[in-house]
Write a protein that holds these residues in place. Structure first.
Motif, PDB file in Angstrom:
ATOM      1  N   VAL A 155     -23.889  25.086 -12.838  1.00 42.32           N
ATOM      2  CA  VAL A 155     -22.763  25.408 -12.266  1.00 42.32           C
ATOM      3  C   VAL A 155     -21.935  26.021 -13.389  1.00 42.32           C
ATOM      4  O   VAL A 155     -20.961  26.630 -12.718  1.00 42.32           O
ATOM      5  CB  VAL A 155     -22.757  24.476 -11.050  1.00 42.32           C
ATOM      6  N   LYS A 156     -21.375  24.572 -13.952  1.00 44.58           N
ATOM      7  CA  LYS A 156     -20.179  25.392 -15.374  1.00 44.58           C
ATOM      8  C   LYS A 156     -21.168  25.427 -16.553  1.00 44.58           C
ATOM      9  O   LYS A 156     -22.149  25.103 -17.076  1.00 44.58           O
ATOM     10  CB  LYS A 156     -19.743  24.129 -14.966  1.00 44.58           C
ATOM     11  N   ASP A 169     -21.214  19.772  -7.893  1.00 44.01           N
ATOM     12  CA  ASP A 169     -21.212  20.929  -7.926  1.00 44.01           C
ATOM     13  C   ASP A 169     -22.335  22.066  -7.462  1.00 44.01           C
ATOM     14  O   ASP A 169     -21.735  22.848  -6.924  1.00 44.01           O
ATOM     15  CB  ASP A 169     -21.394  21.556  -9.191  1.00 44.01           C
ATOM     16  N   LYS A 172     -21.895  22.537  -3.989  1.00 38.99           N
ATOM     17  CA  LYS A 172     -19.964  23.737  -3.190  1.00 38.99           C
ATOM     18  C   LYS A 172     -20.264  24.750  -3.040  1.00 38.99           C
ATOM     19  O   LYS A 172     -20.420  25.501  -2.697  1.00 38.99           O
ATOM     20  CB  LYS A 172     -18.913  22.886  -4.126  1.00 38.99           C
ATOM     21  N   VAL A 173     -21.567  25.327  -3.694  1.00 39.02           N
ATOM     22  CA  VAL A 173     -21.916  26.610  -3.844  1.00 39.02           C
ATOM     23  C   VAL A 173     -23.491  26.929  -3.179  1.00 39.02           C
ATOM     24  O   VAL A 173     -23.648  28.214  -3.176  1.00 39.02           O
ATOM     25  CB  VAL A 173     -22.043  27.059  -5.554  1.00 39.02           C
ATOM     26  N   ARG A 282     -17.498  30.190  -6.476  1.00 38.72           N
ATOM     27  CA  ARG A 282     -17.108  29.106  -7.070  1.00 38.72           C
ATOM     28  C   ARG A 282     -15.282  29.370  -6.075  1.00 38.72           C
ATOM     29  O   ARG A 282     -14.919  30.195  -7.027  1.00 38.72           O
ATOM     30  CB  ARG A 282     -16.885  28.709  -8.122  1.00 38.72           C
ATOM     31  N   GLU A 312     -20.527  29.632 -13.582  1.00 40.63           N
ATOM     32  CA  GLU A 312     -19.646  30.309 -14.252  1.00 40.63           C
ATOM     33  C   GLU A 312     -19.159  30.974 -15.222  1.00 40.63           C
ATOM     34  O   GLU A 312     -17.906  31.903 -14.578  1.00 40.63           O
ATOM     35  CB  GLU A 312     -18.594  28.471 -15.045  1.00 40.63           C
ATOM     36  N   GLU A 543     -14.354  24.703   0.901  1.00 42.56           N
ATOM     37  CA  GLU A 543     -15.219  24.868   0.103  1.00 42.56           C
ATOM     38  C   GLU A 543     -15.811  23.010   0.169  1.00 42.56           C
ATOM     39  O   GLU A 543     -16.731  22.151   0.063  1.00 42.56           O
ATOM     40  CB  GLU A 543     -15.116  25.051  -1.445  1.00 42.56           C
ATOM     41  N   GLN A 544     -14.656  22.288  -0.376  1.00 38.69           N
ATOM     42  CA  GLN A 544     -14.483  20.895  -1.014  1.00 38.69           C
ATOM     43  C   GLN A 544     -14.578  20.380   0.162  1.00 38.69           C
ATOM     44  O   GLN A 544     -15.834  18.876   0.346  1.00 38.69           O
ATOM     45  CB  GLN A 544     -13.744  20.452  -1.488  1.00 38.69           C
TER      46      GLN A 544
END
Length: 620
Positions: A155-156, A169, A172-173, A282, A312, A543-544
């Protein structure tokens, strides 16, 4: 892409080349790239020969489209795409992705299956898993791909080794999860009580207590599904028709299909069409076909290069492309509209009004299509380029005005020049007549419309150039005494100085008008940017919040089943999500936004003022 140019049939989007690598089909990529509408993406994954394609055809509202096949061979290779107008959401495109069957014995490539699975998760807003029989340990073990999602997807870009952070993470997506159970022959009952399909799924995902290897192996796929997907839904289908007709199901009339099968088919399609949400990246930003094409290309190329796709990195790359395009489109709109609307020469007030309207349209166009514009870099570039073009138009407008006025004065003075050639003023009282003719010329000049904003400047230069001519006429007038000549010459110089001051006043007035208008725009520009940032903040909070609600629900279910230890472990994740939610309250830095617009405008105005000042000094 307009509604009339949607795809008439599916096309392969991602295919396996002869070397066993996934590659992007350029023709399909371009078709997807041309879709400007927001996309709702539904993908289906499952083992080969389980009827995935049939369901996708039903979602498309067609009997034919995705190839069903009628033998034991896997028919769908790679990922096939069908882009259709969404049946319920206006200005939305429904993108159906039918994936290659997992576990193809001819292919025998587990790695390929993993990447097909991860691509379906990465690209879809609703992820449909299609299986046959029942939801039992065997079925969940076959869904082992979900257990390795954190290894298949980053994700990141700078992910740490903390599995808990990776899990949050990914949550969330992640897309919505729908499990479709085909050829279901059991009764939906537990302990003699009727249950729904969703309750059946939740029952199948129940965890066992204990820490033995056997229990951990049992729990792992269940925990992954519970942890990685924010919502879960289940549909159970009976066999569509007699086994002898299964290979002809797409050609059979509905009258020959089991009514219970058709009923669930209808419920499934209704749910998918109604509940499937637009694909977001994201931060909660909705994407269109062009952005989906960019993401797909980035993921496929990364996988083909032997690396793990990173959300990301893909979004950053896409944001750069989209923001550059948004900048160029906004600037092009401004330039086209200004160049179209400005009829030179024009007055400063008129030009400023056109500039203000066109700039507002350009900003709105940019803000509509831009996202993830960190530190407003692209927004700053847009404002700077718009101001640069405006000042260039101002300079051109002044030059045209000066030329028009010069030509007008030349035309109006032709009669005076003719009289000078004919010696009309070379007589007693000739200077008086010359002065009267010059006054009439100036009156006609002032009365003539359409001169623009450099009329006084052009007149000042005209009078300065006529000084020697006026002196000649003055000296030729023998009726005047030396004292009268000296007085007339002084009056002539005074008139030239007064006109020069008037021209300078006109220039300063035009500059002040531009400065005041640009300063007033500072407040308006910050308001537009604030609105954009508020929207992004709300998307991020939604999203959160969805991730937080998912974890709270999971904790509640674990507590009911007396999994206190696991529930306590979730408490840490819930607290992390709450802190992230709180941090978004300061997501919008108003002072930074205000300083961005202010610095751009001040820099541009100072440069323009300096440019004008240098011109005035040079002229002097």
């Amino acid at each position: 892409m307009t509604s009339g140019s949607y795809m008439q049939k599916p096309m392969c989007l991602v295919e396996n080349n002869q070397h066993g690598k996934l590659v992007l089909n350029e023709e399909a990529f371009q078709l997807l790239y041309d879709i400007d509408e927001t996309v709702v993406i539904v993908s289906i994954v499952g083992f080969y020969r389980t009827g995935k394609s049939y369901l996708m055809n039903r979602l498309a509202g067609k009997n034919h489209g995705f190839s069903l096949g009628s033998t034991v061979q896997s028919h769908t290779k790679g990922i096939w795409m069908w882009c259709l107008p969404h049946p319920e959401k206006r200005n939305h495109c429904l993108v159906l992705l039918d994936t290659e069957g997992l576990g193809d014995v001819e292919k025998g490539d587990h790695a390929n299956d993993c990447w097909i699975f991860s691509l379906a998760v990465l690209l879809s807003s609703t992820f449909v898993y299609n299986s046959v029989g029942t939801i039992d340990q065997y079925a969940l073990e076959k869904l082992n791909f979900v257990s390795t999602l954190t290894e298949l997807i980053k994700v990141k870009a700078n992910e740490e080794d903390d599995d808990e952070d990776k899990e949050l993470d990914l949550l969330k997506v992640s897309p919505a999860f729908v499990w479709v159970v085909r050829d279901f022959t059991l009764e939906l009952k537990i302990d003699g009580q009727s249950i729904t399909a969703d309750e059946y799924l939740n029952h199948g995902l129940q965890l066992k207590k204990g820490v033995s290897k056997k229990v951990m192996k049992y729990n792992q796929p269940r925990e992954c599904i519970r942890n990685y997907f924010r919502s879960r839904k289940c549909f159970v289908f009976v066999q569509p028709t007699a086994s002898t007709n299964l290979n002809q199901v797409e050609t059979l009339p509905e009258s020959q299909l089991d009514p219970k099968f058709l009923e669930v088919c209808h419920e499934f399609c209704k749910y998918i069409h109604h509940e499937s949400q637009p694909k977001t990246i994201r931060g909660g930003h909705k994407i269109n076909g062009r952005m989906l094409a960019s993401l797909t290309k980035s993921y496929v190329e990364t996988i083909a290069g032997g690396m793990v796709p990173c959300i990301e990195d893909a979004v950053t790359s896409m944001a750069k492309i989209e923001n550059t395009a948004a900048l160029q489109n906004g600037l092009a709109h401004y330039q086209q509209q200004v160049d179209l609307m400005v009829k030179m020469p024009t007055e400063t007030e008129v030009l400023a009004g056109i500039h203000s309207r066109c700039r507002e349209e350009a900003i709105q166009l940019f803000l509509k299509n831009s996202f993830n514009d960190h530190d407003q870099e692209y927004y700053k570039q847009l404002l700077a380029k718009v101001e640069q073009h405006y000042f260039e138009v101002c300079d051109t407008n002044e030059a045209v005005s000066r030329e028009v006025c010069t030509n007008l004065l030349k035309s109006l003075s032709s009669e005076i020049e003719q009289k000078i050639r004919e010696g009309v003023y070379a007589c007693p009282g000739g200077y008086q007549q010359y002065q009267e003719d010059c006054e009439k010329l100036i009156q006609k000049f002032h009365a003539t419309p359409g001169k623009g904003n450099k009329a006084e400047d052009a007149l000042s230069l005209f009078m300065k150039n006529k000084t020697s001519e006026a002196d000649s006429v003055l000296q030729a007038d023998k009726i005047l005494t030396d004292q009268a000549r000296e007085l007339a010459a002084e009056q002539q110089r005074a008139a030239a100085v007064a006109q020069e001051a008037k021209a300078l006043e006109e220039t300063i007035k035009n500059l002040e008008k531009i400065r005041n208008d640009e300063k007033a725009f500072y407040d308006e520009s910050t308001k537009c940017l604030k609105q954009k940032m508020e929207e992004e903040k709300e998307n991020l909070q939604r999203e959160q919040q969805a991730a937080l609600e998912s974890k709270v629900k999971e904790k509640t279910e674990l507590m009911k089943k007396q999994f206190e230890e696991k529930a306590v472990m979730l408490e840490g994740q819930i607290e992390t999500l709450k802190k992230q939610q709180e941090s978004t309250q300061s997501y919008v830095n108003w002072e930074n936004i205000a300083s961005v617009a202010k610095s751009i405008l001040e820099t541009a105005l100072n440069a323009y003022t300096s440019h004008k000042t240098m011109k005035l000094l040079t002229k002097k």
